[in-house]
Design a protein around this motif. Structure first.
Motif, PDB file in Angstrom:
ATOM      1  N   VAL A 111      -6.132  12.532   1.825  1.00  0.00           N
ATOM      2  CA  VAL A 111      -5.552  11.207   2.042  1.00  0.00           C
ATOM      3  C   VAL A 111      -5.695  10.424   0.746  1.00  0.00           C
ATOM      4  CG1 VAL A 111      -5.511   9.146   3.490  1.00  0.00           C
ATOM      5  CG2 VAL A 111      -6.422  11.295   4.414  1.00  0.00           C
ATOM      6  N   VAL A 112      -4.577   9.945   0.205  1.00  0.00           N
ATOM      7  CA  VAL A 112      -4.579   9.136  -1.011  1.00  0.00           C
ATOM      8  C   VAL A 112      -4.003   7.772  -0.658  1.00  0.00           C
ATOM      9  CG1 VAL A 112      -3.686   8.866  -3.359  1.00  0.00           C
ATOM     10  CG2 VAL A 112      -4.311  11.140  -2.510  1.00  0.00           C
ATOM     11  N   VAL A 113      -4.764   6.715  -0.942  1.00  0.00           N
ATOM     12  CA  VAL A 113      -4.322   5.348  -0.668  1.00  0.00           C
ATOM     13  C   VAL A 113      -4.368   4.557  -1.969  1.00  0.00           C
ATOM     14  CG1 VAL A 113      -4.705   3.254   0.692  1.00  0.00           C
ATOM     15  CG2 VAL A 113      -5.280   5.491   1.667  1.00  0.00           C
ATOM     16  N   ILE A 114      -3.249   3.934  -2.327  1.00  0.00           N
ATOM     17  CA  ILE A 114      -3.145   3.210  -3.584  1.00  0.00           C
ATOM     18  C   ILE A 114      -2.600   1.819  -3.311  1.00  0.00           C
ATOM     19  CG2 ILE A 114      -2.082   3.128  -5.872  1.00  0.00           C
ATOM     20  CD1 ILE A 114      -1.763   6.188  -5.698  1.00  0.00           C
ATOM     21  N   ALA A 115      -3.346   0.788  -3.755  1.00  0.00           N
ATOM     22  CA  ALA A 115      -2.827  -0.575  -3.711  1.00  0.00           C
ATOM     23  C   ALA A 115      -1.974  -0.772  -4.952  1.00  0.00           C
ATOM     24  CB  ALA A 115      -3.973  -1.574  -3.669  1.00  0.00           C
ATOM     25  N   LEU A 116      -0.704  -1.037  -4.744  1.00  0.00           N
ATOM     26  CA  LEU A 116       0.242  -1.136  -5.862  1.00  0.00           C
ATOM     27  C   LEU A 116       0.124  -2.516  -6.494  1.00  0.00           C
ATOM     28  CD1 LEU A 116       3.238   0.699  -4.180  1.00  0.00           C
ATOM     29  CD2 LEU A 116       1.641   1.623  -5.861  1.00  0.00           C
ATOM     30  N   GLU A 117      -0.869  -2.642  -7.364  1.00  0.00           N
ATOM     31  CA  GLU A 117      -1.175  -3.904  -8.018  1.00  0.00           C
ATOM     32  C   GLU A 117      -0.995  -3.754  -9.514  1.00  0.00           C
ATOM     33  OE1 GLU A 117      -5.173  -4.610  -6.947  1.00  0.00           O
ATOM     34  OE2 GLU A 117      -4.759  -4.857  -4.796  1.00  0.00           O
ATOM     35  N   ALA A 118      -0.649  -4.848 -10.172  1.00  0.00           N
ATOM     36  CA  ALA A 118      -0.430  -4.810 -11.624  1.00  0.00           C
ATOM     37  C   ALA A 118      -1.697  -4.443 -12.389  1.00  0.00           C
ATOM     38  CB  ALA A 118       0.094  -6.160 -12.106  1.00  0.00           C
ATOM     39  N   SER A 119      -2.878  -4.584 -11.756  1.00  0.00           N
ATOM     40  CA  SER A 119      -4.132  -4.282 -12.428  1.00  0.00           C
ATOM     41  C   SER A 119      -4.285  -2.829 -12.805  1.00  0.00           C
ATOM     42  CB  SER A 119      -5.326  -4.700 -11.549  1.00  0.00           C
ATOM     43  OG  SER A 119      -5.314  -3.982 -10.324  1.00  0.00           O
ATOM     44  N   LEU A 133       0.840  -1.190   0.000  1.00  0.00           N
ATOM     45  CA  LEU A 133       0.000   0.000   0.000  1.00  0.00           C
ATOM     46  C   LEU A 133       0.876   1.240   0.000  1.00  0.00           C
ATOM     47  CD1 LEU A 133      -2.742  -0.728   2.702  1.00  0.00           C
ATOM     48  CD2 LEU A 133      -3.138  -0.466   0.248  1.00  0.00           C
ATOM     49  N   LEU A 134       0.519   2.206  -0.832  1.00  0.00           N
ATOM     50  CA  LEU A 134       1.128   3.533  -0.783  1.00  0.00           C
ATOM     51  C   LEU A 134       0.103   4.486  -0.187  1.00  0.00           C
ATOM     52  CD1 LEU A 134       3.267   5.713  -1.587  1.00  0.00           C
ATOM     53  CD2 LEU A 134       2.084   5.849  -3.803  1.00  0.00           C
ATOM     54  N   ILE A 135       0.470   5.153   0.907  1.00  0.00           N
ATOM     55  CA  ILE A 135      -0.417   6.123   1.539  1.00  0.00           C
ATOM     56  C   ILE A 135       0.291   7.467   1.576  1.00  0.00           C
ATOM     57  CG2 ILE A 135      -1.708   6.754   3.617  1.00  0.00           C
ATOM     58  CD1 ILE A 135      -2.019   3.845   4.276  1.00  0.00           C
ATOM     59  N   MET A 136      -0.340   8.490   1.019  1.00  0.00           N
ATOM     60  CA  MET A 136       0.186   9.853   1.013  1.00  0.00           C
ATOM     61  C   MET A 136      -0.883  10.771   1.583  1.00  0.00           C
ATOM     62  SD  MET A 136       1.689   9.668  -2.899  1.00  0.00           S
ATOM     63  CE  MET A 136       2.481  11.277  -2.906  1.00  0.00           C
ATOM     64  N   HIS A 137      -0.472  11.735   2.429  1.00  0.00           N
ATOM     65  CA  HIS A 137      -1.479  12.651   2.954  1.00  0.00           C
ATOM     66  C   HIS A 137      -0.851  13.983   3.342  1.00  0.00           C
ATOM     67  CE1 HIS A 137      -0.298  12.177   7.247  1.00  0.00           C
ATOM     68  NE2 HIS A 137      -0.150  10.896   6.980  1.00  0.00           N
ATOM     69  N   SER A 138      -1.688  15.007   3.304  1.00  0.00           N
ATOM     70  CA  SER A 138      -1.265  16.343   3.721  1.00  0.00           C
ATOM     71  C   SER A 138      -1.253  16.412   5.242  1.00  0.00           C
ATOM     72  CB  SER A 138      -2.214  17.402   3.147  1.00  0.00           C
ATOM     73  OG  SER A 138      -3.517  17.247   3.685  1.00  0.00           O
ATOM     74  N   ASP A 139      -0.715  17.532   5.773  1.00  0.00           N
ATOM     75  CA  ASP A 139      -0.616  17.609   7.235  1.00  0.00           C
ATOM     76  C   ASP A 139      -1.926  18.002   7.901  1.00  0.00           C
ATOM     77  OD1 ASP A 139      -0.723  20.307   6.608  1.00  0.00           O
ATOM     78  OD2 ASP A 139       0.958  20.879   7.880  1.00  0.00           O
ATOM     79  N   GLY A 140      -3.011  18.059   7.137  1.00  0.00           N
ATOM     80  CA  GLY A 140      -4.327  18.153   7.748  1.00  0.00           C
ATOM     81  C   GLY A 140      -4.700  16.870   8.471  1.00  0.00           C
ATOM     82  N   LEU A 141      -3.944  15.801   8.208  1.00  0.00           N
ATOM     83  CA  LEU A 141      -4.113  14.530   8.902  1.00  0.00           C
ATOM     84  C   LEU A 141      -2.964  14.358   9.885  1.00  0.00           C
ATOM     85  CD1 LEU A 141      -6.156  12.037   8.402  1.00  0.00           C
ATOM     86  CD2 LEU A 141      -4.091  10.869   7.598  1.00  0.00           C
ATOM     87  N   GLN A 142      -3.285  13.957  11.102  1.00  0.00           N
ATOM     88  CA  GLN A 142      -2.238  13.677  12.085  1.00  0.00           C
ATOM     89  C   GLN A 142      -1.343  12.557  11.573  1.00  0.00           C
ATOM     90  OE1 GLN A 142      -3.982  12.949  15.985  1.00  0.00           O
ATOM     91  NE2 GLN A 142      -5.727  14.246  15.452  1.00  0.00           N
ATOM     92  N   SER A 143      -0.081  12.606  11.949  1.00  0.00           N
ATOM     93  CA  SER A 143       0.871  11.610  11.455  1.00  0.00           C
ATOM     94  C   SER A 143       1.044  10.427  12.403  1.00  0.00           C
ATOM     95  CB  SER A 143       2.237  12.267  11.231  1.00  0.00           C
ATOM     96  OG  SER A 143       2.728  12.832  12.441  1.00  0.00           O
ATOM     97  N   ARG A 144       0.315  10.407  13.521  1.00  0.00           N
ATOM     98  CA  ARG A 144       0.551   9.362  14.526  1.00  0.00           C
ATOM     99  C   ARG A 144      -0.302   8.115  14.299  1.00  0.00           C
ATOM    100  NH1 ARG A 144      -3.660   9.558  18.178  1.00  0.00           N
ATOM    101  NH2 ARG A 144      -4.909  11.471  18.203  1.00  0.00           N
ATOM    102  N   TRP A 145      -0.952   7.973  13.171  1.00  0.00           N
ATOM    103  CA  TRP A 145      -1.762   6.793  12.904  1.00  0.00           C
ATOM    104  C   TRP A 145      -0.874   5.579  12.607  1.00  0.00           C
ATOM    105  CZ3 TRP A 145      -0.790   4.583   8.228  1.00  0.00           C
ATOM    106  CH2 TRP A 145      -0.224   5.392   7.247  1.00  0.00           C
ATOM    107  N   SER A 146      -1.424   4.410  12.838  1.00  0.00           N
ATOM    108  CA  SER A 146      -0.752   3.158  12.489  1.00  0.00           C
ATOM    109  C   SER A 146      -1.818   2.135  12.111  1.00  0.00           C
ATOM    110  CB  SER A 146       0.069   2.632  13.662  1.00  0.00           C
ATOM    111  OG  SER A 146       0.561   1.322  13.382  1.00  0.00           O
ATOM    112  N   LEU A 147      -1.693   1.544  10.945  1.00  0.00           N
ATOM    113  CA  LEU A 147      -2.665   0.530  10.549  1.00  0.00           C
ATOM    114  C   LEU A 147      -2.596  -0.702  11.442  1.00  0.00           C
ATOM    115  CD1 LEU A 147      -2.876   0.533   6.643  1.00  0.00           C
ATOM    116  CD2 LEU A 147      -4.061   1.942   8.322  1.00  0.00           C
TER     117      LEU A 147
END
Length: 336
Positions: free
Chosen positions: A326-334, A281-295
Motif C-alpha cells: 500500500v502506497v499513500v502519497i499526499a500530493l503537496e508542493a513540499s 491523496l494518491l493511494i496505490m496498492h496491489s491486490d493483496g489488499l481488498q478493494s472494497r475499502w472506503s476512507l
C-alpha cells in the motif's frame, strides 16, 4: 531523489519479553543509519513506551519498523498497530499518563521525542506513528506512507514499489510480480530497476521499458502515476490489477488500468490525465489488499499522515493470502 522499495519489518507484541526485543531491534536499526547515541536513545525510549502500551491496553499488537531514505540522513519510522481498540488516545496523550513497567513518560511526551507523531483510533483499534531523523540532518518530512508485507513473512516479496522526487514533481511505481516468492520478486525488481533509470520519462515509454526488462520473467501488474505539483496535473498508466485512487474532500476517483501482464502480453497501455490534484491523496496498492475499502468509513482518516492511512488500510483489508503493498502519497508542493 529516488526512494527504493523496502518491506516493512513487523514485530509482534504479545508478551513482556518482546518489549525488550523491540527496543533492541529498533535501537540497532537506528544505529545502522548512523544515529548518534542520543538520537538512537530517543528511538529506543519511544519504542519501549509504544510496545508497553500495546500490552497494557490491547494485550497484543504489532510494531512496524521501516528505514526512511532521504538525500541526507535517513530516518526511522515506528508504527504501533492495535487491532483490538485498546488505546485510549485522550488518556495516553496526557503528560504523566503511565503504563505499568514503563518510565511513565506518556504518549504526550512521545510527541516531543519524535520528529513526526500522528495517530488514528476508532472502534477497530488504533494506529500510532512516530518518525525520527538525526538532529544533524533535519529536513522536512516526506508526506509518503508505505506498508509492504510478504506472504507469511517470506524473505522474498513479489511486490515492489519505487518513488522518485523532482522539483515539484513525483513519479510513483507499484509492481505486483505474478504469484509470490523468489520468481515473483525477480520479476518485480527487474521492473523497478528499469523504472529507476528514467522515472520522469513518458509513462507509455516507461511501460515499454519495463516490459522489455521483465521479459523472460513471470511478469506482473504495473501502475505508474506521475504528478506535476506546480500545475496540478497527474498522468496514470496501469496494466493489470494494481488499484489506484485519487481522494479529495468527500470524493474518490478510481484510476483505470488495462488488462494484461507486463513482461508477457498486453494489448495496449493508455494514459489517463487528471487536473487539479494538488492537495489530494494518491493511494496505490496491489491486490493483496481488498478493494472494497472506503476512507469515508473512517471519519478524519484522510487528514492523517499518509503512513497512518497505509497502516490502517493494511490492518483492516489485507487478504492474508498474497504479498501486499500500500502506497499513500499526499500530493503537496513540499515534495519538491
Amino acid at each position: 531523489m529516488n526512494i527504493s522499495g523496502s518491506v516493512t519489518q513487523v514485530l509482534p507484541i504479545d508478551d513482556n519479553s518482546q518489549v525488550g526485543y523491540a527496543r533492541r531491534t529498533a535501537q540497532k536499526l537506528a544505529e545502522a543509519q548512523v544515529f548518534d547515541e542520543v538520537d538512537a536513545g530517543r528511538v529506543a525510549l519511544v519504542v519501549t513506551e509504544l510496545a508497553s502500551n500495546l500490552l497494557k491496553h490491547a494485550e497484543r499488537g504489532e510494531l512496524h519498523l521501516r528505514v526512511l531514505p532521504r538525500s541526507n540522513g535517513a530516518g526511522i519510522e515506528v508504527i504501533a498497530v492495535d487491532r483490538a481498540a485498546g488505546f485510549d488516545l485522550d488518556a495516553c496523550l496526557t503528560d504523566g499518563y503511565s503504563t505499568g513497567g514503563t518510565q511513565g513518560i506518556g504518549l504526550g511526551a512521545i510527541t516531543r521525542q519524535a520528529d513526526v507523531f500522528d495517530a488514528y483510533a476508532d472502534s477497530r483499534g488504533a494506529v500510532l506513528l512516530a518518525r525520527f531523523y538525526p538532529r544533524t540532518a533535519k529536513k522536512p518530512d516526506l508526506p509518503i506512507g508505505v506498508s509492504q508485507h510478504s506472504l507469511n513473512g517470506d524473505p522474498a516479496c513479489g511486490d515492489a514499489w519505487h518513488v522518485a522526487l523532482g522539483e515539484n514533481a513525483i513519479s510513483a511505481l507499484v509492481i505486483d510480480g505474478l504469484g509470490h516468492g523468489e520468481e515473483a520478486e525477480q520479476a518485480a525488481l527487474a521492473g523497478t530497476q528499469a523504472f529507476a533509470y528514467g522515472p520522469f520519462n513518458d509513462p507509455l515509454l516507461l511501460i515499454e521499458d519495463l516490459h522489455r526488462a521483465m521479459h523472460g520473467s513471470r511478469g506482473g501488474a504495473v501502475a505508474i502515476a506521475q504528478a506535476r505539483l506546480d500545475t496540478g496535473n497527474l498522468r496514470f498508466v496501469g496494466i493489470g490489477n494494481i488499484s489506484a485512487s485519487l481522494i479529495s474532500a468527500g470524493k474518490t476517483r478510481g484510476l483505470a488500468s488495462h488488462p494484461g501482464i507486463v513482461g508477457a502480453q498486453y494489448r495496449k497501455a493508455q494514459p489517463f490525465d487528471f487536473e487539479q490534484v494538488t492537495g489530494q491523496l494518491l493511494i496505490m496498492h496491489s491486490d493483496g489488499l481488498q478493494s472494497r475499502w472506503s476512507l469515508a468509513d473512517y471519519p478524519g482518516l484522510a487528514y492523517r499522515h499518509p503512513a497512518v492511512i497505509a497502516a490502517v488500510l493494511h490492518r483492516d483489508f489485507c487478504r492474508g493470502r498474497d504479498d501486499v503493498t500500500v502506497v499513500v502519497i499526499a500530493l503537496e508542493a513540499s515534495h519538491g
